[in-house]
Structures are given as structure tokens and as C-alpha cells.
Design an enzyme around this catalytic site. Structure first.
Site, mmCIF file in Angstrom:
data_model
loop_
_atom_site.group_PDB
_atom_site.id
_atom_site.type_symbol
_atom_site.label_atom_id
_atom_site.label_comp_id
_atom_site.label_asym_id
_atom_site.label_seq_id
_atom_site.Cartn_x
_atom_site.Cartn_y
_atom_site.Cartn_z
ATOM 1 N N ASP A 101 -80.841 27.932 -33.056
ATOM 2 C CA ASP A 101 -81.240 29.013 -33.941
ATOM 3 C C ASP A 101 -81.510 28.391 -35.303
ATOM 4 O O ASP A 101 -80.995 27.315 -35.636
ATOM 5 C CB ASP A 101 -80.143 30.075 -34.030
ATOM 6 C CG ASP A 101 -80.682 31.435 -34.448
ATOM 7 O OD1 ASP A 101 -81.793 31.488 -35.014
ATOM 8 O OD2 ASP A 101 -80.009 32.449 -34.212
ATOM 9 N N TRP A 102 -82.325 29.049 -36.098
ATOM 10 C CA TRP A 102 -82.788 28.450 -37.345
ATOM 11 C C TRP A 102 -81.621 28.256 -38.319
ATOM 12 O O TRP A 102 -81.036 29.219 -38.804
ATOM 13 C CB TRP A 102 -83.871 29.330 -37.940
ATOM 14 C CG TRP A 102 -85.258 28.918 -37.548
ATOM 15 C CD1 TRP A 102 -86.290 28.643 -38.403
ATOM 16 C CD2 TRP A 102 -85.800 28.721 -36.225
ATOM 17 N NE1 TRP A 102 -87.420 28.278 -37.690
ATOM 18 C CE2 TRP A 102 -87.143 28.307 -36.357
ATOM 19 C CE3 TRP A 102 -85.266 28.806 -34.945
ATOM 20 C CZ2 TRP A 102 -87.960 28.013 -35.267
ATOM 21 C CZ3 TRP A 102 -86.073 28.522 -33.860
ATOM 22 C CH2 TRP A 102 -87.392 28.132 -34.018
#
Length: 732
Positions: free
Chosen positions: A229-230
Site C-alpha cells: 500500500d502507498w
């Protein structure tokens, strides 16, 4: 389709390390022959940002794309075929917008209704979530675009999501929070899996070798790319060692250098770097070679598909006196959402729609020549409602009240909305409530006041037209709730363990999530899981369960309208040796029938849907016994029942010194051997057959190694070990 081949043998360590992190916010690096690819947010629309306006919170603008119903709405369709068609359309839009991987679907379980991102997840049930998620992946990837099933795993709250540990036991993790992911991976083979921000039992998901390698790859056979995930990677070196392949977004080369330095220092195996680079290279070439540039997508066709999906997502919760569908008449439409609809969630999934159907306009279009008045002003609303034949009041939550990044503190609708509804109903008994919201809201006060309620959840850009279609009977509502509506927040399973405290979220409710909890505690609910009414009626008959666990029955439309029924199958095992809910969903299907039509329906039930995770053998076990198979229209509207007997799996866990006397005496082979040993160890003259029942119950919970002390020296450790060897050797 041929699997693209890649060769990174000529790449240096620095280049291989560089393949494992982004070049920019949404793109990977082009290294040698390996092309760069674009990943972007979904799941219900393509959020393609360009230029400098790049972010993962939905702040910057994006190119126009179709906003299909978010998962909160799409989950209410209970329709995997429709979801797959939407996935195909999303894939086409990705191709036209030069996107190679669409970040979705979200299959996390709706553990608590306060989770701010629940609008992006399908259900509280892992089977429903997994089936719909797999359909979405198949659709997207059929167009040569990769999917990224997320957020792996146990990401069920937004508060402190980048640090908090989800503390959950193995059985609960396997049966509830990993099961939807497992279904998607095994059935749809997603090109990527996105690991979540949070820790799982103290270990960050991005650094969790048990999760990313042992479970995902070794057990489930996943062969794609694990992408973070970012901003989820805290320690890139530890993450690569654990099985992470691609860190997003760009870290400016800093973590690439960390990887190179760790290999040089001998703290990271070069093979791990190569393995990750090969996976990223394979994804990049695969996405580039499979992509077919379409130039543009058919916006009209996709809008029509979005309207079809929104129609199917609408749930008719209540319809006293058959108030709906509406006949042509004068109407008073009340509420801000009628003119400014709420149709999607806030945060990274926020889509710039190609167009938006306004509910008020769509209602007026179907009302024909009849007068339709509109207001949000309370006093004017009451007067308009009194003067009209029917009032339509649209209630719900604003984007500010539920979004990615934070959780809700309660599940109540705004008090002023309830007071407005109360005032309207006092002057107009023919009042219909329309709901727009992403997470569950407390509906007791609404149900007490309004004779008719339709739940729109979030319906995407075509939701306004879908609402009008259902109100006027253009379509028959067939949506079903994918989440229980409780009487009170205090009744919900995780109420005392939500959100995290001191960096830990205790999953104390264990496997009893959603309807499993409410049924186990026999709690009243406002509307149960799977609930949804219709403008027609359906009857079930002739239930059978075949030897291969296919459920067969006959469904008849006994009403006057064509309609679709969602037939739901639940299983239970009374007297199970492990803790289980009273019933759980094991299958479902939709059937569309004309008035008077009847049809035979077959619903296959997988044996795996009946298994539990055995913590002793660390594997799935089918318990033998007489299973009750129930078929109905919701988890609490079960109309037919049958019993099927299954032999089950034989599991033999060796007895050890930690085994209790009760466990040994419950085994038909071990019991006589143990009783014989007990009689020999007893003092002379003791009648061991005369032991009272209460005494046996007391002794049953004592580990047998404690018998050494209780025997007064008559039993030695060697004798105990000999007894265990004898018992275990005689068991099959």
C-alpha cells in the site's frame, strides 16, 4: 495467452533493487528492457491522475471515468456475473487511460460498522466477499489489465492504520479475515496483491514472511507481485526478505540503496532481490504485451451498465401497505441529497465521473405530468409533504462523515434528519425514505416512522436514475443487505475492542463477526444479513441435498410482477466439537422469474465452506456429523431445511504430557489403556471403578503430567512416557 518471458540476468544488483520501487507516485521504473507501467486507484472507477496533482487521498483531480457503485452498493447485488461485467468495463477504461494495474478489489471484512472505509468493502461475510471479489478480478484481467486485491490483511479500521497491530488468533484469521483473499487468489489468480499498512500480531504486513510467503505463496500458490500500500513500507530490507516485491510510491532511490547495502553486508540474500525483480519484470512485460490500446471507451454504454448495477444494488427494506411502487401522483421530494446526491466514498477511490444522474431530475422524468415539489427547508418541507399525495425523504451521510483515513464515532443519522422525517410523517403518512450512505447506520428510528424504506447505500454516478426506477416500479428491487443493521452500536461484535488502544486492536469477538455474532447471542436486529423485500413474492419447495453437496430446490414467483430472488444457503452443525456460529453462509444464487413461473435451482456447496481451521494440525478440517442445510431469503428468513451426513476428516493429534485426562478418556482407543494404567497406579485396595462422576469431571481438566505429583511417587516420568507411547502406537 502466452506467459511473457523476461530476462534480468544482465541487470546489476543496483538495477534489480531499483525494479522493486516506484519511479513516481503511480509508475514503476523502466530498467533495461523492462518497461515502466502505471498503477492507479480503483476499485469502482479509474482514478487516473496526471501531471503534478498526484496523491493517494483523492485530493488532486483525475481524468473523467465511469463511477460504478462502490463495493458498499455492489455487495448488495449478490451478483457475481454483474460484478464481472463491471470489471470488464473497468478494464476497458484502464486501457483507454493507459493504466496497467487497477488497485482493487477491496475484500476486507466489515468487522465494525464504524470503519471509515467500509464503503470500499463488500460484506461482513467472507464467502460473499470472496465470490464478488474474484468476479471483479476476472473481469478486469480479461482485458489484459492487472488487478490488486487489497488490503492484505486484517485491515479493518482506519484509526492509526499505519502502526496499529491487529491481534487475532489463527483460527479467526484463517476463517474470517484471510478466507476472502484465499478465494480470490485461488479462483481468479490476481496479478498482484496489495499488503496493508497495519501490523498483524505485532509484525507489519509488509515485513510478514508468514503472511506474504508461507500463506500467500506456499499454501495458496500465488505467483504474482506483492505490492505495498502507498507508504506502507517501514523497512524495505526486511520487506524484501519477507516476500514484498514492489514498494510504492517512489522513495527517491533511498530504499534501493538500502537494499544494495544490505546485500553487500550479508544481511539480505541476493536471491531475494532477484526474486522480487523477476516478479516485477514479469508483471511489467505481461501488462505491456497484453494491453490493447482502445483510444476511448463507450461512456454511454458504461453509464447504462452503472445504472443497471445501481438498480440491482437497491434494497427494499420496508414496504408497509405496498406503498411502493409509486403510482402517478403529486410528490414532495425532500432532502439535500435529492439535488446533490451522495454516490461514492471519500479518499483514494474518489472518481471524477463522466456524468451524474440527479435523483430529483430522474424522479421528475418518471412522474410525467404530475407536480413534483422540492425543498430542504424544514418548514417548507412539512407544507409540501402535506399538500402532496406522497413524500419522498432522502436521508444519509455526507462525505465528511465517512471517509478513508478516519473512523466514525457512532452510527447515527444526523439528528436534524430524524426530526425532519418525524415532522413530515406527522402530516403525510405516505412517506418513503431513501437512504444514501457508505457504512451501516442505525435505522430503528427511521423504521419506526416511515412505512417504506429503500436503501441505496452508495450507487455510483447512475444512482439517481436507479432510485427513480425502483420507486416507480420500472424495475423490481432485488438487492440484499451484505451487512447486518443492528439496533444499537453497543450490540455490535467489536464494540468494546474498536478502534485500537495503545497500538493494538484486540479481535476478542473471534470468529463471531456480523450475523454470526448476532445469531450466537440471539440478539434482535433492525434488519438481518441478506434481507431484502420485493414487489412480488417467491415460494421455495422440494429441497434436496445431493451426495456432492449440491443444494436443489424449486422457486416459484407467486406474485404479479417479474422479479429476481436471491436464494441463500446456510449450514449449521449442532453439537460441533469446536465453537461455531448457529449458521453460516455456504452458497447463494440469483434467479429471475416471470409471474407464475417456477424453476429448479441448483446451488453447489464447496466442502471447504464447511471446514474449520484446526489449530492443532494447522490445517482445514471437515468435521463429521449431521449438518443442517437451510435455504431462505435472509439469515433469519430460513424457509426450508434438510440434513446431510458427512463422514469428515480423521485427525489424530498425538497425546503428550500436556494432554488432559479428559481428552485421553474421550478417545475410544486411549481410554481403556489409560484406565488400566490408573488402576495399577492406585493404592492397594482402591476400587477405581467406584470413582464418582464429579471426581472424574474434576480430574478431566488436569494435564496427565501432573499425575506424577498427585500419585505420591507411584508414577514416574518414564512410566508416563511409556504410557503415552503405548496409547499413541495403538491409535490409527
Amino acid at each position: 495467452m502466452n506467459e511473457p518471458r523476461t530476462d534480468i540476468t544482465e541487470l546489476s544488483l543496483e538495477q534489480r533493487a531499483a525494479l522493486g520501487s516506484g519511479a513516481s507516485f503511480w509508475t514503476t521504473k523502466a530498467i533495461g528492457e523492462i518497461p515502466a507501467i502505471v498503477l492507479t486507484d480503483g476499485p469502482h472507477g479509474v482514478r487516473r491522475q496526471s501531471g503534478n496533482a498526484t496523491d493517494h487521498l483523492g485530493i488532486g483531480g483525475s481524468k473523467p471515468a465511469t463511477c460504478f457503485p462502490p463495493a458498499a452498493g455492489l455487495g448488495q447485488t449478490w451478483d457475481p456475473e454483474l460484478v464481472e461485467r463491471i470489471g470488464t468495463a473497468l478494464g476497458d477504461e484502464c486501457l483507454s487511460l493507459d493504466v496497467h494495474v487497477l488497485l482493487g478489489p477491496g475484500v476486507n471484512i466489515k468487522r465494525d460498522p464504524r470503519c471509515g472505509r467500509n464503503f470500499e468493502y463488500y460484506s461482513e461475510d467472507p464467502l460473499l466477499s470472496g465470490v464478488l471479489g474474484a468476479a471483479w478480478v476476472r473481469g478486469v484481467q480479461s482485458r489484459g489489465v492487472g488487478a490488486s486485491v487489497k488490503h492484505f490483511a486484517a485491515n479493518n479500521a482506519e484509526h492509526d492504520r499505519m502502526r496499529a497491530s491487529s491481534d487475532v488468533d489463527d483460527r479467526t484469521l484463517r476463517e474470517i479475515y484471510l478466507r476472502a483473499f484465499e478465494h480470490v487468489v485461488r479462483e481468479a489468480q490476481p496479478w498482484t496483491v496489495m499488503c496493508s499498512y497495519n501490523r498483524i500480531n505485532g509484525v507489519y504486513a509488509a515485513e510478514n514472511a508468514w503472511l506474504l510467503t508461507k500463506v500467500l505463496r506456499d499454501e495458496w500458490g500465488f505467483d504474482g507481485v506483492v505490492v505495498s500500500d502507498w507508504g506502507a513500507v517501514r523497512d524495505r530490507v526486511a520487506a524484501v526478505a519477507a516476500g514484498l516485491d514492489l514498494e510504492m510510491p517512489s522513495a527517491g532511490g533511498v530504499t534501493d540503496a538500502d537494499v544494495v547495502a544490505a546485500v553487500a553486508a550479508g544481511t539480505l540474500d541476493d536471491a531475494a532481490v532477484t526474486r522480487a525483480a523477476e516478479r516485477v519484470a514479469r508483471l511489467a512485460v505481461r501488462a505491456s504485451e497484453n494491453a490493447v490500446t482502445t483510444g476511448s471507451f463507450d461512456g454511454d454504454a458504461h453509464h447504462h451498465l452503472a445504472r443497471e448495477a445501481a438498480r440491482r444494488a437497491v434494497v427494499l427494506l420496508k414496504n408497509d401497505g405496498d406503498l411502493l411502487p409509486l403510482a402517478p401522483s403529486t410528490l414532495a421530494v425532500i432532502g439535500t441529497f435529492a439535488q446533490h446526491p451522495r454516490y461514492q466514498g471519500g479518499g483514494s477511490s474518489h472518481v471524477n465521473p463522466t456524468r451524474v444522474d440527479v435523483p430529483l431530475d430522474e424522479i421528475r422524468a418518471l412522474a410525467g405530468d404530475y407536480d413534483v415539489t422540492y425543498t430542504a427547508d424544514a418548514s417548507a418541507a412539512v407544507a409540501a409533504a402535506a399538500a402532496a399525495d406522497t413524500a419522498i425523504v432522502i436521508l444519509g451521510l455526507t462525505a465528511e462523515e465517512e471517509s478513508e483515513g478516519y473512523d466514525r464515532e457512532h452510527i447515527d443519522l444526523p439528528a436534524d434528519q430524524i426530526e425532519l422525517l418525524r415532522a413530515v410523517v406527522e402530516v403525510q403518512p405516505r412517506t418513503v425514505v431513501v437512504l444514501s450512505h457508505g457504512g451501516v447506520v442505525r435505522l430503528g428510528p427511521v423504521a419506526e416512522l416511515a412505512p417504506a424504506i429503500i436503501d441505496g447505500a452508495l450507487l455510483g454516478q447512475a444512482g439517481g436514475g436507479a432510485i427513480a426506477d425502483v420507486l416507480f416500479g420500472v424495475v423490481n428491487p432485488s438487492g440484499r443487505l451484505a451487512e447486518t443493521v443492528p439496533l444499537r452500536l453497543e450490540d455490535t461484535p467489536a464494540y468494546l475492542n474498536f478502534p485500537s488502544e495503545n497500538g493494538h486492536t484486540v479481535y476478542g469477538e473471534r470468529i463471531f463477526v456480523g450475523y454470526r455474532w448476532f445469531d450466537a447471542r440471539d440478539l434482535e436486529v433492525t434488519y438481518p444479513f441478506g434481507h431484502g423485500l420485493s414487489y412480488t413474492r417467491f415460494e421455495y419447495s422440494d429441497l434436496e441435498v445431493s451426495d456432492d453437496l449440491t443444494v436443489l430446490l424449486r422457486v416459484t414467483n407467486t406474485g404479479s410482477r417479474a422479479g429476481r430472488e436471491v436464494v441463500q444457503v446456510y449450514a449449521s452443525l449442532p453439537g460441533s466439537r469446536v465453537s461455531r456460529p448457529p449458521r453460516w453462509l455456504v452458497g447463494f444464487t440469483g434467479v429471475t422469474l416471470s409471474p407464475g413461473e417456477q424453476r429448479s435451482v441448483e446451488i453447489p456447496v464447496s466442502r471447504t465452506a464447511l471446514t474449520y481451521w484446526d489449530v492443532n494440525t494447522e490445517g482445514w478440517v471437515l468435521e463429521g456429523g449431521d449438518y443442517t442445510v437451510s435455504v431462505g431469503a435472509s439469515s433469519r428468513d430460513l424457509r426450508l431445511h434438510a440434513t446431510t451426513t458427512l463422514a469428515g476428516d480423521e485427525i489424530r493429534v498425538p497425546f503428550t504430557r500436556e494432554s488432559t485426562l479428559g481428552e485421553i478418556l474421550a478417545d475410544p482407543v486411549a481410554a481403556p489403556i489409560a484406565l488400566d494404567a490408573l488402576s495399577k497406579a492406585a493404592p492397594a485396595g482402591t476400587d477405581t471403578t467406584a470413582l464418582g462422576t464429579d471426581l472424574l469431571r474434576m480430574l478431566a481438566s488436569i494435564p496427565i503430567e501432573r499425575m506424577i505429583g498427585f500419585s505420591g511417587g507411584r508414577v514416574t516420568r518414564d512410566q508416563l512416557d511409556e504410557l503415552l507411547t503405548a496409547i499413541n502406537s495403538h491409535r490409527p
